[in-house]
Design a protein around this motif. Structure first.
Motif, PDB file in Angstrom:
ATOM      1  N   ASP A 334      -5.060   9.829   1.048  1.00  0.00           N
ATOM      2  CA  ASP A 334      -5.488   9.010   0.039  1.00  0.00           C
ATOM      3  C   ASP A 334      -5.858   7.838   0.130  1.00  0.00           C
ATOM      4  O   ASP A 334      -7.028   7.353  -0.158  1.00  0.00           O
ATOM      5  CB  ASP A 334      -4.669   9.280  -1.213  1.00  0.00           C
ATOM      6  N   ALA A 335      -5.156   7.087   0.743  1.00  0.00           N
ATOM      7  CA  ALA A 335      -5.411   5.508   0.961  1.00  0.00           C
ATOM      8  C   ALA A 335      -6.368   5.211   1.836  1.00  0.00           C
ATOM      9  O   ALA A 335      -7.412   4.425   1.615  1.00  0.00           O
ATOM     10  CB  ALA A 335      -4.143   4.893   1.295  1.00  0.00           C
ATOM     11  N   LEU A 336      -6.702   5.653   2.974  1.00  0.00           N
ATOM     12  CA  LEU A 336      -7.637   5.829   3.924  1.00  0.00           C
ATOM     13  C   LEU A 336      -8.979   6.097   3.322  1.00  0.00           C
ATOM     14  O   LEU A 336     -10.079   5.567   3.703  1.00  0.00           O
ATOM     15  CB  LEU A 336      -7.406   6.134   5.313  1.00  0.00           C
ATOM     16  N   LEU A 337      -8.895   7.384   2.884  1.00  0.00           N
ATOM     17  CA  LEU A 337     -10.119   7.979   2.250  1.00  0.00           C
ATOM     18  C   LEU A 337     -10.695   7.145   0.990  1.00  0.00           C
ATOM     19  O   LEU A 337     -11.855   6.936   1.005  1.00  0.00           O
ATOM     20  CB  LEU A 337      -9.882   9.396   1.763  1.00  0.00           C
ATOM     21  N   TRP A 338      -9.870   6.635   0.296  1.00  0.00           N
ATOM     22  CA  TRP A 338     -10.226   5.470  -0.942  1.00  0.00           C
ATOM     23  C   TRP A 338     -11.014   4.467  -0.152  1.00  0.00           C
ATOM     24  O   TRP A 338     -12.177   3.940  -0.540  1.00  0.00           O
ATOM     25  CB  TRP A 338      -8.987   5.008  -1.735  1.00  0.00           C
ATOM     26  N   ARG A 339     -10.490   3.762   0.868  1.00  0.00           N
ATOM     27  CA  ARG A 339     -10.930   2.773   1.661  1.00  0.00           C
ATOM     28  C   ARG A 339     -12.492   3.178   2.405  1.00  0.00           C
ATOM     29  O   ARG A 339     -13.220   2.392   2.310  1.00  0.00           O
ATOM     30  CB  ARG A 339      -9.965   2.283   2.739  1.00  0.00           C
ATOM     31  N   LEU A 340     -12.284   4.256   2.705  1.00  0.00           N
ATOM     32  CA  LEU A 340     -13.829   4.735   3.350  1.00  0.00           C
ATOM     33  C   LEU A 340     -14.844   5.371   2.299  1.00  0.00           C
ATOM     34  O   LEU A 340     -16.088   5.355   2.427  1.00  0.00           O
ATOM     35  CB  LEU A 340     -13.612   6.068   4.179  1.00  0.00           C
ATOM     36  N   GLY A 341     -14.407   5.438   0.847  1.00  0.00           N
ATOM     37  CA  GLY A 341     -15.067   5.437  -0.209  1.00  0.00           C
ATOM     38  C   GLY A 341     -15.680   6.823  -0.315  1.00  0.00           C
ATOM     39  O   GLY A 341     -16.721   7.010  -0.610  1.00  0.00           O
TER      40      GLY A 341
END
Length: 452
Positions: A334-341
């Motif tokens: 979730d955190a990395l996908l949030w950062r990737l937008g």
């Protein structure tokens, strides 16, 4: 339009624990007080936005009690493992909690200090904070908040007019007192002290306080408490990694049981996805290196579980502790996908995307801030070479979670590497020029708006 300011809602919940949990203290009498930073955005969330500068200094530099909350500052008692060595001789040594307030979400918040003078736990320390240390904490908390990491907020920094001698920076150096807005100051080490002293009644009281006051549950079940802490700290570890952040000192007395990051000393942001990158010059074994942070935080939570054996059976504690990895894996996705937008698609494709992303970041040693900036919305630029082809394919079925139409995306990525921290400090030290710090805070907040 920003939300309306929160009404002032004071509390005294900490007094319910009783005097075995804290020592009444007084703040230092500083020779000067110059307001260098006031976080009016955070102040508005707890009903303090209307204070003028004189009132601000009175409460946050001289520690006059705020209305209807704690009548005097309290230095909290705790123990903890420091670089895996148990230390029963610690506690709030240069800070205290001096007020409790509810924020607009209904959370109980503490106002705590750093650099406010000596306490019974100062040992040989002077109880002070360098002005540079305060500036660094502003930068850390603002950057982490923008990058979606649960963190304390730097509410205030006041220069105090003393000259301090420190062995790890040019001395004498300027002094300051910082006020932190935090969702509690109960640490894993707070529980460790009670286990060490075999204080069963105190342990039960603390479990109930945390569950009721900080988690909003009418419960005194230690297994339920551990479950909360496992989930929250797994999320914290994941968001540290996605932010490229290295705390530097993940001792058990530095882990808040609400899963909120706080107490920033030798922190750094990693230039690239380097698991061995460390923040503290004294971390010679890499115990708290970038890639070891999830394991380090899990180890600290193990100490909480061990402490709770005073009031709970071992088997359910062990079972709950063992769920850390199962919470961390979706949290890092979730955190990395949030950062990737991009919008998550489900456990299996998200896990595969994260593995592909981490492999590309590690093998290319690409700059983290630039890379996440370029990839926001799920498109790998054509200028990225074949090493990124796997990520291109993995992102093909993902859609953006928001449009990239914020002005931030038309400029350059906002980063916070050590060279820039030093560059922000230099004009303050040389000519009392704070413009670069204020400009950086504005830039960080613009990034936060673009990412939010």
């Amino acid at each position: 339009m920003p939300p309306a300011p929160q009404a002032y809602r004071p509390a005294t919940a900490l007094l319910d624990l009783g005097p075995t949990f804290w020592d009444p203290v007084e703040g230092a009498n500083f020779p000067g007080t110059i307001v260098r930073y006031r976080n009016d955005r955070a102040a508005a969330e707890v009903g303090l936005a209307d204070l003028d500068d004189a009132e601000w200094v009175r409460h946050f530099g001289r520690f006059a009690p705020l209305p209807d909350t704690l009548p005097q500052p309290l230095a909290l008692r705790y123990h903890g493992h420091q670089f895996r060595s148990y230390n029963p001789d610690i506690g709030d040594g240069r800070g205290f909690t001096f007020a409790q307030l509810y924020d607009r979400a209904g959370r109980l918040m503490d106002l705590g200090t750093k650099g406010s003078g000596q306490t019974p736990y100062s040992r040989f320390g002077d109880g002070r904070l360098t002005l540079k240390g305060g500036v660094r904490e502003i930068l850390a908390t603002e950057m982490l908040e923008a990058l979606n990491v649960p963190t304390s907020r730097t509410l205030s920094l006041i220069e105090t007019g003393e000259e301090l001698v420190r062995g790890d920076e040019p001395s004498p150096t300027r002094s300051a007192v910082l006020v932190r807005l935090s969702h509690g100051h109960i640490r894993i080490g707070t529980f460790q002290r009670l286990a060490y002293e075999q204080d069963e009644d105190g342990m039960r009281a603390l479990v109930g306080y945390v569950l009721r006051r900080l988690y909003g549950e009418e419960s005194d079940d230690p297994i339920r408490l551990l479950d909360h802490v496992v989930r929250r700290t797994a999320t914290l570890a994941a968001r540290y990694m996605a932010a490229g952040f290295v705390h530097g000192v993940l001792n058990s007395d530095n882990i808040n049981v609400t899963g909120e990051s706080f107490d920033y000393g030798p922190w750094r942001f990693a230039p690239s996805w380097d698991p061995n990158f460390t923040a503290a010059y004294f971390d010679q074994t890499g115990l708290y290196a970038f890639g070891r942070q999830p394991e380090a935080i899990h180890w600290d939570v193990m100490q909480l579980a061990a402490s709770l054996r005073l009031v709970a059976e071992s088997e359910p504690l062990i079972e709950t502790l063992q769920t850390f990895a199962s919470h961390y894996q979706p949290a890092i996705a979730d955190a990395l996908l949030w950062r990737l937008g991009v919008v998550p698609r489900g456990a299996e494709p998200d896990r595969a995307l994260v593995q592909t992303l981490e492999r590309a970041l590690r093998t290319t040693a690409a700059p983290l801030d630039r890379t996440f900036f370029d990839l926001f919305g799920g498109t790998v630029p054509a200028s990225y070479d074949a090493a990124w082809d796997g990520l291109r394919a993995a992102l093909a079925d993902y859609r953006p979670r928001k449009p990239s139409d914020h002005p931030y995306w038309q400029g350059e990525p906002c980063a916070m590497l050590i060279d820039e921290v030093e560059a922000i400090w230099a004009p303050i030290a040389d000519s009392d020029d704070w413009s670069r710090l204020h400009a950086k805070v504005d830039a960080i907040r613009q990034m936060g708006e673009a990412l939010a």
